[in-house]
Design an enzyme around this catalytic site. Structure first.
Site, mmCIF file in Angstrom:
data_model
loop_
_atom_site.group_PDB
_atom_site.id
_atom_site.type_symbol
_atom_site.label_atom_id
_atom_site.label_comp_id
_atom_site.label_asym_id
_atom_site.label_seq_id
_atom_site.Cartn_x
_atom_site.Cartn_y
_atom_site.Cartn_z
ATOM 1 N N ASN A 46 43.883 32.660 45.742
ATOM 2 C CA ASN A 46 42.802 33.604 45.446
ATOM 3 C C ASN A 46 42.756 33.778 43.928
ATOM 4 O OD1 ASN A 46 41.050 35.748 45.216
ATOM 5 N ND2 ASN A 46 42.440 37.262 46.127
ATOM 6 N N TRP A 47 41.783 33.134 43.308
ATOM 7 C CA TRP A 47 41.747 33.131 41.840
ATOM 8 C C TRP A 47 41.150 34.420 41.274
ATOM 9 C CZ3 TRP A 47 39.746 27.446 40.583
ATOM 10 C CH2 TRP A 47 40.662 26.529 41.087
ATOM 11 N N LYS A 48 40.670 35.289 42.145
ATOM 12 C CA LYS A 48 40.076 36.574 41.718
ATOM 13 C C LYS A 48 39.052 36.342 40.598
ATOM 14 C CE LYS A 48 44.127 38.955 43.398
ATOM 15 N NZ LYS A 48 45.011 40.104 43.326
ATOM 16 N N HIS A 59 39.456 42.278 51.201
ATOM 17 C CA HIS A 59 40.573 42.294 50.239
ATOM 18 C C HIS A 59 40.773 43.718 49.720
ATOM 19 C CE1 HIS A 59 42.978 41.637 46.678
ATOM 20 N NE2 HIS A 59 43.361 40.505 47.243
ATOM 21 N N GLU A 93 41.359 44.924 46.912
ATOM 22 C CA GLU A 93 40.638 45.298 45.682
ATOM 23 C C GLU A 93 39.198 45.684 46.012
ATOM 24 O OE1 GLU A 93 41.800 41.771 43.600
ATOM 25 O OE2 GLU A 93 43.834 42.582 43.517
ATOM 26 N N GLU A 109 48.436 42.213 53.275
ATOM 27 C CA GLU A 109 48.611 42.399 51.839
ATOM 28 C C GLU A 109 48.852 43.875 51.525
ATOM 29 O OE1 GLU A 109 46.936 38.934 49.539
ATOM 30 O OE2 GLU A 109 45.336 40.382 49.666
ATOM 31 N N GLY A 140 49.898 42.076 42.735
ATOM 32 C CA GLY A 140 49.917 42.032 41.273
ATOM 33 C C GLY A 140 51.083 42.804 40.692
ATOM 34 N N SER A 190 52.106 39.342 45.321
ATOM 35 C CA SER A 190 53.069 38.886 44.319
ATOM 36 C C SER A 190 54.025 37.812 44.809
ATOM 37 C CB SER A 190 53.861 40.080 43.778
ATOM 38 O OG SER A 190 52.981 41.033 43.241
ATOM 39 N N GLY A 221 47.766 35.262 44.616
ATOM 40 C CA GLY A 221 46.875 35.611 43.512
ATOM 41 C C GLY A 221 47.387 34.996 42.220
ATOM 42 N N GLY A 222 48.146 35.779 41.446
ATOM 43 C CA GLY A 222 48.613 35.358 40.122
ATOM 44 C C GLY A 222 49.193 33.951 40.073
HETATM 45 P P1 PGA Z 1 49.018 38.579 43.756
HETATM 46 O O1 PGA Z 1 47.632 38.723 44.524
HETATM 47 O O2 PGA Z 1 49.710 37.351 44.301
HETATM 48 O O3 PGA Z 1 48.642 38.424 42.298
HETATM 49 O O4 PGA Z 1 49.790 39.812 44.010
HETATM 50 C C1 PGA Z 1 47.551 38.529 45.906
HETATM 51 C C2 PGA Z 1 46.169 38.956 46.359
HETATM 52 O O5 PGA Z 1 45.742 40.058 46.050
HETATM 53 O O6 PGA Z 1 45.442 38.197 47.003
#
Ligand code: PGA
Length: 264
Positions: A13-15, A99, A101, A171, A177, A218, A239-240
């Site tokens: 997930n490149w956000k 998600h 966010e 999640e 994050g 994370s 994500g990251g």
């Molecule tokens: P993260 O993100 O690996 O940076 O914690 C995961 C996500 O929110 O999809």
């Protein structure tokens, strides 16, 4: 052989990151770094403007393209929104919905997410539904009730014949994050068991066995194997670490190793 066991799924997930050039480089780096991706399902979810760029790189590979969101209408006067038909048109097979966010920073409700789930499935997209509790909810022992609620409302009135096109991403909001405070394999395993049991109560035991539940929050190369080796953890949503070619590839390799380690 591999098809008879449950493959792990790794989602990137490149956000709201990358540029067109960086997105192309990242996708090319991942494609070039893979030798044998048969034992894993890989899905890359770039930002909307780069879906076509990344889709071009993924053509003729076994890596699928996914979007991070969509609007639950096929077309119309919805300025700034993107429809499932548009996502299919640029080559998406998957869409991430719900998600954290979007739930917490943009105020999406379970009902709105449920609309999206139903419209995505009807349009022909496969859905990755994200659920997860906040730290306050965990501390107040509300995790189980919250997961129950997000799952049952998010999947309300979903057609049983579309279940094979749904996966769940657990999640925990407090773990996203936040590499210094991610869920332990034990915590993730417990939450996955809650989700699978709830899914089973709604859709039956067989469906609960089949459903793929990924962990997100994370995940870094160093913990991927410990998480993915736990019963009921069928993959990871990254994500990251999905923005760094070698980190993402290392997580993919852990997933392949864990898929192969499963009893036949
Ligand atoms: P993260 O993100 O690996 O940076 O914690 C995961 C996500 O929110 O999809």
């Amino acid at each position: 052989m591999i098809d008879e066991i449950k493959k792990k799924t790794i989602v990137g997930n490149w956000k709201m990151h990358t540029t067109a050039a960086a997105a192309r480089d990242l996708a090319e780096g991942i494609v070039d770094g893979l030798i044998d991706e048969e034992g894993v399902s890989i899905i890359l979810c770039p930002p909307y403007p780069y879906l076509a760029v990344v889709g071009e790189v993924l053509k003729e590979t076994r890596i699928a393209l996914g979007a991070q969101n969509m609007y639950p209408q096929m077309e119309g006067a919805f300025t700034g929104e993107v429809s499932p038909t548009m996502l299919l048109d640029v080559g998406c097979k998957y869409v991430i919905l719900g998600h954290s966010e979007r739930r917490h920073k943009l105020g999406e409700s379970n009902e709105f997410i449920n609309d999206k789930v139903k419209v995505a499935l009807a349009a022909g997209l496969d859905v990755i539904l994200c659920v997860g509790e906040t730290l306050e909810q965990r501390k107040a022992n509300q995790t189980e009730a919250l997961l129950d609620r997000q799952l049952s409302l998010g999947l309300a009135n979903v057609e049983p014949d579309t279940l094979s096109r749904i996966s769940i991403a657990y999640e925990p909001v407090w773990a996203i994050g936040n590499p210094s405070h991610h869920a332990t394999p034990q915590q993730a395993e417990e939450a996955h068991a809650v989700l699978r049991a709830r899914f089973g109560r709604i859709f039956g035991k067989d469906a609960a066995k089949q459903i793929s539940i990924q962990y997100g929050g994370s995940v870094v190369p160093g913990d991927a194997a410990a998480l993915l080796s736990r019963p009921g953890i069928d993959g990871a949503l990254i994500g990251g670490a999905s923005l760094v070619v070698n980190d993402f590839l290392e997580i993919v390799r852990s997933a392949i190793a864990e898929t192969e380690a499963q009893p036949a």
